[in-house]
Design an enzyme around this catalytic site. Sequence first.
Site, PDB file in Angstrom:
ATOM      1  N   THR A  44       0.859  -1.192   0.000  1.00 47.58           N
ATOM      2  CA  THR A  44       0.000   0.000   0.000  1.00 47.58           C
ATOM      3  C   THR A  44       0.890   1.234   0.000  1.00 47.58           C
ATOM      4  O   THR A  44       2.091   1.161   0.245  1.00 47.58           O
ATOM      5  CB  THR A  44      -0.910   0.052   1.236  1.00 47.58           C
ATOM      6  N   ILE A 108       2.610  -1.047   5.068  1.00 43.49           N
ATOM      7  CA  ILE A 108       2.002   0.256   5.322  1.00 43.49           C
ATOM      8  C   ILE A 108       3.123   1.279   5.432  1.00 43.49           C
ATOM      9  O   ILE A 108       4.152   1.023   6.054  1.00 43.49           O
ATOM     10  CB  ILE A 108       1.137   0.238   6.598  1.00 43.49           C
ATOM     11  N   ILE A 139       6.696  -2.239   7.466  1.00 49.21           N
ATOM     12  CA  ILE A 139       6.628  -0.784   7.477  1.00 49.21           C
ATOM     13  C   ILE A 139       7.433  -0.261   6.293  1.00 49.21           C
ATOM     14  O   ILE A 139       8.615  -0.582   6.138  1.00 49.21           O
ATOM     15  CB  ILE A 139       7.175  -0.198   8.790  1.00 49.21           C
ATOM     16  N   LYS A 140       6.787   0.554   5.451  1.00 55.45           N
ATOM     17  CA  LYS A 140       7.454   1.103   4.277  1.00 55.45           C
ATOM     18  C   LYS A 140       8.152   2.412   4.635  1.00 55.45           C
ATOM     19  O   LYS A 140       7.541   3.321   5.203  1.00 55.45           O
ATOM     20  CB  LYS A 140       6.452   1.348   3.144  1.00 55.45           C
ATOM     21  N   ILE A 141       9.428   2.473   4.272  1.00 52.08           N
ATOM     22  CA  ILE A 141      10.239   3.658   4.531  1.00 52.08           C
ATOM     23  C   ILE A 141      10.906   4.066   3.219  1.00 52.08           C
ATOM     24  O   ILE A 141      11.582   3.244   2.587  1.00 52.08           O
ATOM     25  CB  ILE A 141      11.307   3.374   5.601  1.00 52.08           C
TER      26      ILE A 141
END
Length: 368
Positions: A44, A108, A139-141
């Site tokens: 996402t 996310i 976790i998207k960074i």
Amino acid sequence: MSASTQHLSRAGVSIWLDDLSRSRIESGELGALIESHDVVGVTTNPTIFAGAIAGGAGYAERIAACATRGLGVSDTIVELTTADVADACDVFAEVYADTGGRDGRVSIEVEPGLARDTAGTVAQARELWAKVDRPNAMIKIPATVEGLEAITETIAAGISVNVTLIFSLERYRQVINAYLTGLERARAAGVDVAGIHSVASFFVSRVDSEIDGRLNAIGTDEALALKGQSGVANARLAYEVFEQSFATERARLLLDLGANPQRPLWASTGVKDPALPDTLYVAELVAPGAVNTMPEATLRAFADHGEVRGDTVTSEYLESNQLLNAIAAQGIDYVEVTEKLELEGLQKFDASWDELYGTVERELRKAG
């Protein structure tokens, strides 16, 4: 069941859907894609959530509940998006268990405005990880310079990370270094490195769009003959970087202790040029251990008529280097292109976040 997606999975590529919404979850469509299209994960981003929540289906009651609790816009966005991701994680729980945590992942992203804020990114990564509270979340960074240390700190805390917005080979090497450094810090702190997973999202179609525009502007036969090839060549060379990086003594030491390699993920795989095959960025990027995250249109196109010819990456390194050298010989600066694409990517996410914020703000006002 699609024979094409079956063949792709058997060739070692994990198929992740680049889309999520409340209606996909509640209708059972997301779960059905596991069976019918071999989908084993979801990614996402702010653009996806902006579209889903603006569409409204399934969100009105949740927004009203947030309004009743007196939550502000930002907190409401966190409530809505983390709930979707947590429920999607539950849909993929069996896949996660069956693959030992390799797949069954749902990503996310931290708020785009934190892309240049290392400490803020780490803090929100921890917040989102705790809020989703599922082991198969990621976790998207963004892979900005400031994001590199945030990736290391987040990995060191035992949180699985999807590194996004990677365009250049040099930045990809830095991302792998950040991941390995995080694993080393995690191990030193007594964190079980076997439970930490990561993917590195290398963008494909946007490279073609930018370079092809420049080749069109040059307009010679020699320049035009290079169109539609740079995105695939760049990604293939990224896979070579992956192979080389995880064959080093440093990486092997960690892998021998149970750590997982950071898998390359092909992102931006929807074909933007109608002159190119609609399955180009899937069929030409088949390699063991890779992830391909596809928008629904690309997924359904490949399921319908995609062809798997085996590994289409690891025998193409020389040709890929030659292609990028030929583009450079046309006066196109690789570094300038990739830096421009990173900046534009951040700007697009900022714009989507603003759209999402405005949508939720309006809905909260109505509900209040």
